[in-house]
Design a protein around this motif. Structure first.
Motif, mmCIF file in Angstrom:
data_model
loop_
_atom_site.group_PDB
_atom_site.id
_atom_site.type_symbol
_atom_site.label_atom_id
_atom_site.label_comp_id
_atom_site.label_asym_id
_atom_site.label_seq_id
_atom_site.Cartn_x
_atom_site.Cartn_y
_atom_site.Cartn_z
ATOM 1 N N LEU A 1 1.217 4.124 -3.137
ATOM 2 C CA LEU A 1 0.959 5.551 -2.934
ATOM 3 C C LEU A 1 2.188 6.425 -3.173
ATOM 4 O O LEU A 1 2.067 7.652 -3.225
ATOM 5 N N LYS B 1 -1.578 7.232 5.517
ATOM 6 C CA LYS B 1 -0.385 6.401 5.723
ATOM 7 C C LYS B 1 -0.003 6.351 7.201
ATOM 8 O O LYS B 1 0.391 5.299 7.708
ATOM 9 N N LEU C 1 0.839 -1.200 0.000
ATOM 10 C CA LEU C 1 0.000 0.000 0.000
ATOM 11 C C LEU C 1 0.872 1.247 0.000
ATOM 12 O O LEU C 1 0.640 2.166 -0.781
ATOM 13 N N THR D 1 -7.838 4.224 -0.525
ATOM 14 C CA THR D 1 -6.868 4.116 0.565
ATOM 15 C C THR D 1 -7.575 4.227 1.910
ATOM 16 O O THR D 1 -7.322 3.428 2.824
#
Length: 164
Positions: free
Chosen positions: A28, A96, A24, A51
């Motif tokens: 990104l 994140k 992931l 996301t």
């Protein structure tokens, strides 16, 4: 931290969990915040929504293990809410950060999960599933969403996702 799961049913899932945890972030990499909110004149879910939904998925699953943390995704993604037209979704950096906060806690919970825990009923409207079933579905869904982000990268003119 112990790395061998208490339940042998989770060996493969934990391998995928680790892959997805890294993939992931890689998917990104380099995406500009304004691009993460673009839908390219479609009704498709944009990168920020995809996301956010994956991040919310890990927080949701963690609740089954007694991990009660808040995420920036809590409001926009509550009750499996779909994308909201014209909403401004959390930044990729916020997403994140939440991903990296929940990931080690959920991984430890998965490692410590017993077969009895995995066999517990999981409440899903209209479905009769176990926690193990939900973990399996969530793992599948993470892979699917990471693939969607990888496609969006190309549609927005970014280089393909780097898996190394």
């Amino acid at each position: 931290m112990e790395t061998k799961p208490k339940s042998s049913r989770l060996y493969g899932i934990l391998v995928l969990f680790d892959m997805h945890s890294d993939f992931l972030i890689r998917a990104l990499d380099g995406i500009q915040e304004e691009d993460a909110q673009k839908r390219l004149d479609t009704k498709a879910n944009h990168i920020a929504w995809i996301t956010g939904s994956v991040v919310q998925g890990r927080y949701f699953l963690a609740q089954s293990f007694g991990i009660a943390l808040s995420s920036v995704t809590d409001q926009l993604f509550s009750n499996n809410k779909g994308i909201v037209d014209d909403a401004r979704y959390p930044s990729l950096s916020q997403l994140k950060e939440d991903w990296q906060k929940i990931t080690p806690l959920l991984k430890e919970a998965l490692i410590q999960a017993t077969d009895e825990k995995l066999d517990e009923a999981f409440e899903m409207p209209g479905m009769d599933i176990t926690l193990f079933d939900m973990i399996s579905f969530s793992t599948y869904r993470e892979a699917n969403c990471i693939g969607q982000i990888a496609l969006w990268r190309r549609l927005l003119g970014y280089a393909g996702m780097n898996y190394m």
